[in-house]
Design a protein around this motif. Structure first.
Motif, PDB file in Angstrom:
ATOM      1  N   PHE A 116      31.022  -3.623  54.887  1.00 14.46           N
ATOM      2  CA  PHE A 116      31.905  -4.770  54.685  1.00 14.46           C
ATOM      3  C   PHE A 116      31.494  -5.562  53.445  1.00 14.46           C
ATOM      4  CE2 PHE A 116      32.866  -9.280  55.305  1.00 14.46           C
ATOM      5  CZ  PHE A 116      34.251  -9.227  55.427  1.00 14.46           C
ATOM      6  N   ASP A 117      30.207  -5.904  53.338  1.00 13.19           N
ATOM      7  CA  ASP A 117      29.759  -6.704  52.201  1.00 13.19           C
ATOM      8  C   ASP A 117      29.919  -5.947  50.887  1.00 13.19           C
ATOM      9  OD1 ASP A 117      29.125  -9.009  53.565  1.00 13.19           O
ATOM     10  OD2 ASP A 117      27.115  -8.318  54.072  1.00 13.19           O
ATOM     11  N   VAL A 118      29.680  -4.645  50.916  1.00 13.42           N
ATOM     12  CA  VAL A 118      29.899  -3.845  49.716  1.00 13.42           C
ATOM     13  C   VAL A 118      31.374  -3.870  49.329  1.00 13.42           C
ATOM     14  CG1 VAL A 118      29.822  -1.516  48.752  1.00 13.42           C
ATOM     15  CG2 VAL A 118      27.906  -2.352  50.117  1.00 13.42           C
ATOM     16  N   ALA A 119      32.253  -3.742  50.348  1.00 16.65           N
ATOM     17  CA  ALA A 119      33.696  -3.748  50.079  1.00 16.65           C
ATOM     18  C   ALA A 119      34.151  -5.088  49.517  1.00 16.65           C
ATOM     19  CB  ALA A 119      34.468  -3.429  51.364  1.00 16.65           C
ATOM     20  N   VAL A 120      33.580  -6.184  50.016  1.00 17.41           N
ATOM     21  CA  VAL A 120      33.950  -7.508  49.501  1.00 17.41           C
ATOM     22  C   VAL A 120      33.547  -7.632  48.035  1.00 17.41           C
ATOM     23  CG1 VAL A 120      33.452  -9.978  49.650  1.00 17.41           C
ATOM     24  CG2 VAL A 120      33.897  -8.673  51.723  1.00 17.41           C
ATOM     25  N   GLY A 121      32.313  -7.206  47.711  1.00 17.14           N
ATOM     26  CA  GLY A 121      31.870  -7.259  46.315  1.00 17.14           C
ATOM     27  C   GLY A 121      32.732  -6.392  45.418  1.00 17.14           C
ATOM     28  N   PHE A 122      33.088  -5.205  45.913  1.00 11.22           N
ATOM     29  CA  PHE A 122      33.920  -4.279  45.146  1.00 11.22           C
ATOM     30  C   PHE A 122      35.304  -4.891  44.891  1.00 11.22           C
ATOM     31  CE2 PHE A 122      36.973  -0.718  45.058  1.00 11.22           C
ATOM     32  CZ  PHE A 122      36.459   0.000  43.987  1.00 11.22           C
ATOM     33  N   ALA A 123      35.898  -5.466  45.936  1.00 13.83           N
ATOM     34  CA  ALA A 123      37.220  -6.083  45.779  1.00 13.83           C
ATOM     35  C   ALA A 123      37.164  -7.240  44.794  1.00 13.83           C
ATOM     36  CB  ALA A 123      37.725  -6.564  47.137  1.00 13.83           C
ATOM     37  N   GLY A 124      36.089  -8.021  44.867  1.00 14.02           N
ATOM     38  CA  GLY A 124      35.955  -9.142  43.936  1.00 14.02           C
ATOM     39  C   GLY A 124      35.870  -8.690  42.498  1.00 14.02           C
ATOM     40  N   LEU A 125      35.164  -7.590  42.262  1.00 16.40           N
ATOM     41  CA  LEU A 125      35.043  -7.063  40.895  1.00 16.40           C
ATOM     42  C   LEU A 125      36.395  -6.588  40.375  1.00 16.40           C
ATOM     43  CD1 LEU A 125      31.692  -5.072  41.093  1.00 16.40           C
ATOM     44  CD2 LEU A 125      32.093  -7.286  40.022  1.00 16.40           C
ATOM     45  N   LEU A 126      37.137  -5.878  41.212  1.00 19.20           N
ATOM     46  CA  LEU A 126      38.455  -5.394  40.774  1.00 19.20           C
ATOM     47  C   LEU A 126      39.371  -6.568  40.443  1.00 19.20           C
ATOM     48  CD1 LEU A 126      39.177  -2.389  43.186  1.00 19.20           C
ATOM     49  CD2 LEU A 126      38.320  -2.340  40.838  1.00 19.20           C
ATOM     50  N   CYS A 127      39.353  -7.591  41.288  1.00 24.27           N
ATOM     51  CA  CYS A 127      40.184  -8.775  41.014  1.00 24.27           C
ATOM     52  C   CYS A 127      39.763  -9.438  39.707  1.00 24.27           C
ATOM     53  CB  CYS A 127      40.063  -9.772  42.159  1.00 24.27           C
ATOM     54  SG  CYS A 127      40.842  -9.254  43.700  1.00 24.27           S
ATOM     55  N   THR A 128      38.453  -9.504  39.473  1.00 30.65           N
ATOM     56  CA  THR A 128      37.948 -10.135  38.250  1.00 30.65           C
ATOM     57  C   THR A 128      38.456  -9.422  37.009  1.00 30.65           C
ATOM     58  OG1 THR A 128      35.938 -10.918  39.344  1.00 30.65           O
ATOM     59  CG2 THR A 128      35.866 -10.702  36.947  1.00 30.65           C
ATOM     60  N   VAL A 129      38.394  -8.092  37.016  1.00 32.32           N
ATOM     61  CA  VAL A 129      38.841  -7.320  35.855  1.00 32.32           C
ATOM     62  C   VAL A 129      40.345  -7.497  35.644  1.00 32.32           C
ATOM     63  CG1 VAL A 129      39.103  -4.994  34.919  1.00 32.32           C
ATOM     64  CG2 VAL A 129      36.961  -5.653  36.027  1.00 32.32           C
ATOM     65  N   VAL A 130      41.118  -7.459  36.737  1.00 33.94           N
ATOM     66  CA  VAL A 130      42.575  -7.613  36.620  1.00 33.94           C
ATOM     67  C   VAL A 130      42.929  -9.000  36.102  1.00 33.94           C
ATOM     68  CG1 VAL A 130      44.733  -7.701  37.911  1.00 33.94           C
ATOM     69  CG2 VAL A 130      43.083  -5.897  38.394  1.00 33.94           C
ATOM     70  N   TRP A 131      42.288 -10.035  36.641  1.00 30.16           N
ATOM     71  CA  TRP A 131      42.567 -11.404  36.168  1.00 30.16           C
ATOM     72  C   TRP A 131      42.226 -11.546  34.688  1.00 30.16           C
ATOM     73  CZ3 TRP A 131      41.632 -16.208  39.674  1.00 30.16           C
ATOM     74  CH2 TRP A 131      42.230 -16.013  40.929  1.00 30.16           C
ATOM     75  N   THR A 132      41.096 -10.976  34.302  1.00 35.03           N
ATOM     76  CA  THR A 132      40.664 -11.110  32.904  1.00 35.03           C
ATOM     77  C   THR A 132      41.669 -10.494  31.947  1.00 35.03           C
ATOM     78  OG1 THR A 132      38.347 -11.073  33.585  1.00 35.03           O
ATOM     79  CG2 THR A 132      38.821 -10.590  31.271  1.00 35.03           C
ATOM     80  N   PHE A 133      42.112  -9.291  32.249  1.00 31.83           N
ATOM     81  CA  PHE A 133      43.049  -8.634  31.337  1.00 31.83           C
ATOM     82  C   PHE A 133      44.442  -9.252  31.434  1.00 31.83           C
ATOM     83  CE2 PHE A 133      39.713  -5.438  31.181  1.00 31.83           C
ATOM     84  CZ  PHE A 133      39.734  -5.111  29.843  1.00 31.83           C
TER      85      PHE A 133
END
Length: 781
Positions: A253-270
């Motif tokens: 679960f915690d790994v999935a939360v970190g992974f989802a946060g990273l994907l959102c970060t990259v999408v927001w940035t671009f």
């Protein structure tokens, strides 16, 4: 800060479902925006737009017939072979037909009808010599006479040309394309020519190697290489970070939360990059080859928020707090450090916005935006996800696993308690030595650094240099502003032609420089434009004789500006010396009152060395002043202890300094990206000091200095090590890039992270103990 954190806490702990829904909706919106990003790869536009040489080159391409609007077909007979034979010229004629057929309507019309083609064969035919029908001796003599009388034609044969024997390994055909074509249309035109020669049917070419080159094909090849590499580096970085998270969390679960946060970060940035880019606000340029660094860096930097928040949440839960209180407590305590680190990191990257290279300036802005996005996303996502997951209090997550540092905290604690001054003294000596060594580092800017290693483009450029020395495209221009109907000016230009023969780096044939101007062009037709007659009328007759486009390459339509094309071999490294020599050669022209500006792509690129050197000093000073000012202001306002801001800054400064010393030891020079290294290293190193200082001030309330630092390293150690390992892993992934500057940044950036971690655990604790003892008025803690 506390007001913002309290609002984030309230949102994440009281309305977790609404927060997660809002994050999903926002991410989808940014994904739509990200699809509007423009991507451009062009290493010929690396200079400052306001530089004199850059403006002169723009004029050369806009006010005159653009010499870059061409497709070049290189015919290589192979080592030891001779292409200047009847069969070789026959193959060249066949190749010309293939290329012009492929270009179709996009080929530029010649002044005398038919397509605009520059080739040695075409020049011989204009002289009444059919190279496929005469004997070898006659062909060799005619070729030698033609090249000697018109040195510019020597650019169409390889450097190994022997005029006495009438031999050369290779020749190049230059086909003009319509100047009105858009960039994408020029790329498509070049690709059609390239595809035509990949067809096995042209048997007349035999075993001859054919290479098609144009600036459009170059940019297209660069773009393909970069776009194919970016997903690979991003995927590897994600895998590395996920592996570290799995080791630390032992929770899917915690790994999935970190992974989802990273994907959102990259999408927001671009998505925000698209808003800032040319498709919307126009504040930044299109994405470039450096865009592949951004998601990898955000993976390493963004996961820090998840690591620290999750570690503190688990600590609070282990102490018996319910999920909402634990999530809120984590945000209230570690959130301050995260916010400080966010602003400091963003400031470090934002200073690159002053870089002289637009692509680097935009890169810094995008990473700074990404860091801010990561903070916003993770401080909402992690608490909300944990509250929903652990609602009811039955689920008890374990502590974050300590990755070495927490378990090995004994050595740093012992050093901090027993000999804090020793660690500080050693670090000071290392820092001073590194800074002294850094003054001996050179700055080297080379466009070839932006050519992907092992790519087709690199192979093409290498082949060009093998055949034509510095490349078939190197031309230096002298832009002359003056009245070309004045015979005194044109006579001075003729004298400048003669002076060029003595300039090292200018190609010559039989002692005659390979330089062409309207003066030399007129002389080849028997016209004299250096006298006192009606030169305007002479130019009009010349346009009728050789054609508007031919004259338009060297003389403006109003006869008030001229362009001298000079074939050179100096490359980027010798460009500045070459410019000075050519300016001296054109002294007679300047003496008439005319303005002379010498320019070329290598001259523009060479000028970046000085610009990068000045930028380094400016970026370091700006980063230090902004970040240090921020930290001192915060610790003064929060604790009335400004010295804590200096201590928090120490790991970043030490890490950046030691990295410079490492560069000196390894003999690594600054390049286009590593010139930003010091400012970036300070930005990404600050969080380590901030987390140690903040946790120490918290633990210091109920313990002595020695006990407080032991508790700080024990409790924060695992998170610090995990944070460093994830960032280090992501940066080291950049060392797999095919672009040399990115490889260097990956390796040196990783070193900066490792050094910052060492300083945060070996130097900052000793400084905190010394400060605490001094503040308490005791010599022990």
């Amino acid at each position: 800060m506390r007001i913002l954190l309290s609002r984030l806490e309230a949102a994440g702990t009281r309305h977790p479902r609404s927060v997660l829904t809002a994050l999903v909706v926002a991410t989808l919106g940014f994904a739509v925006l990200a699809s509007t990003n423009e991507f451009e790869v062009d290493i010929t536009q690396l200079g400052r737009d306001d530089a004199e040489a850059a403006q002169a080159l723009d004029r050369a391409q806009e006010d005159f017939v653009d010499p870059s609007a061409t497709v070049q077909v290189i015919l290589d007979a192979g080592p030891g072979a001779n292409i200047l034979t009847g069969a070789g010229f026959g193959a060249a004629a066949q190749a010309t037909d293939i290329a012009t057929d492929a270009l179709g309507a996009d080929v530029r019309d010649g002044d005398r009808g038919g397509p605009h083609v520059s080739s040695l064969g075409a020049a011989l035919r204009e002289q009444g010599v059919d190279p496929t029908a005469v004997g070898d001796d006659t062909l060799a003599a005619s070729t030698a006479e033609l090249i000697t009388s018109n040195p510019r034609l020597a650019t169409l044969v390889s450097d190994d040309v022997d005029l006495e024997d009438g031999s050369a390994r290779a020749m190049v055909l230059v086909l003009g394309i319509d100047q009105e074509l858009a960039k994408s249309e020029r790329i498509e035109a070049g690709e059609r020519v390239q595809a035509a020669f990949e067809d096995p049917e042209p048997a007349a070419l035999g075993d001859m190697r054919v290479t098609v080159f144009s600036l459009g094909l170059f940019d297209s090849g660069m773009l393909d290489a970069v776009q194919s590499e970016a997903p690979m580096l991003f995927a590897i970085a994600l895998l590395v970070v996920l592996a570290v998270l799995a080791l630390m969390y032992r929770s899917v679960f915690d790994v999935a939360v970190g992974f989802a946060g990273l994907l959102c970060t990259v999408v927001w940035t671009f998505g925000i990059a698209a808003v800032l880019g040319p498709a919307h606000l126009g504040w930044t340029g299109p994405l470039t080859q450096l865009a592949i660094i951004v998601p990898v860096l955000l993976v390493g930097l963004g996961i820090d928020y998840s690591v620290h928040l999750t570690a503190r949440y688990r600590e609070q839960r282990a102490a018996g707090e319910n999920p909402a209180d634990a999530a809120g407590g984590a945000l209230r305590t570690v959130g301050i450090a995260l916010m400080l680190a966010t602003v400091a990191t963003a400031a470090g990257f934002a200073t690159t916005a002053t870089a002289p290279l637009p692509m680097i300036a935009d890169f810094g802005v995008f990473v700074a935006v990404g860091v801010l996005c990561a903070f916003a996303i993770m401080t909402l996502l992690v608490p909300a996800a944990r509250v929903l997951r652990d609602h009811g209090g039955a689920r008890q997550p374990g502590r974050v696993r300590e990755i070495g540092l927490g378990r090995l905290a004994g050595a740093p604690v012992t050093l901090a308690r027993r000999a804090p001054a020793l660690g500080l003294a050693v670090a000071t000596l290392l820092t001073l030595g590194s800074l002294l060594a850094a003054t001996d580092l050179d700055t080297e800017f080379d466009r070839d650094d932006f050519v992907p290693t092992g790519s087709d483009i690199e192979a093409t450029l290498t082949h060009q240099k093998e055949l034509f020395g510095s490349g078939v495209t190197e031309t230096t221009y002298a832009v002359v502003d003056g009245d070309f109907t004045d015979g005194e000016l044109t006579a001075a230009i003729r004298r400048a032609h003669g002076n060029l023969a003595d300039v090292p780096g200018v190609r010559t044939v039989g002692g005659t420089p390979q330089a062409t101007s309207v003066v030399s062009l007129a002389a080849r037709t028997g016209a004299d434009v250096t006298g006192e007659g009606d030169l305007a009328a002479v130019y009009e007759r010349l346009r009728g004789t050789v054609g508007e486009q031919q004259v338009g390459q060297f003389l403006s339509a109003d006869d008030r500006a001229g362009l001298v094309h000079i074939r050179t071999t100096a490359g980027d490294s010798g460009a500045e010396r070459l410019r000075a020599e050519i300016e001296n050669a054109f002294a007679p022209v300047s003496d008439t009152g005319a303005s002379v500006t010498v320019t070329s792509e290598p001259i523009i690129v060479n000028g970046m060395n000085d610009d990068l050197g000045r930028f380094q000093a400016r970026a370091i000073a700006l980063t230090l002043s902004v970040v240090l000012g921020l930290l001192v202001a915060y610790y003064t306002a929060a604790y009335r202890r400004p010295v804590l801001g200096v201590i928090a800054m120490t790991p970043a400064v030490a890490g950046a300094s030691w990295t410079l010393g490492t560069m000196w030891l390894l003999g690594i020079s600054f390049n286009a990206l590593t010139a930003t290294l010091t400012a970036i290293a300070i930005g990404i190193g600050v969080p380590y000091g901030v987390h140690v200082v903040n946790r120490f001030t918290e633990d210091r309330r109920c313990a002595s200095a020695g006990d407080a630092i032991a508790r700080t390293l024990r409790n924060t150690g695992g998170a610090l090590a995990g944070s460093a390992l994830t960032t280090l892993g992501a940066l080291v992934v950049l060392s797999l890039s095919n672009l040399p500057p990115i490889r260097s940044l990956g390796v040196l950036g990783g070193a900066a992270i490792a050094f910052a971690l060492l300083a945060a655990t070996l130097v900052a604790p000793g400084m905190l103990v010394l400060w605490a003892r001094s503040h308490d008025g005791s010599g022990r803690g």
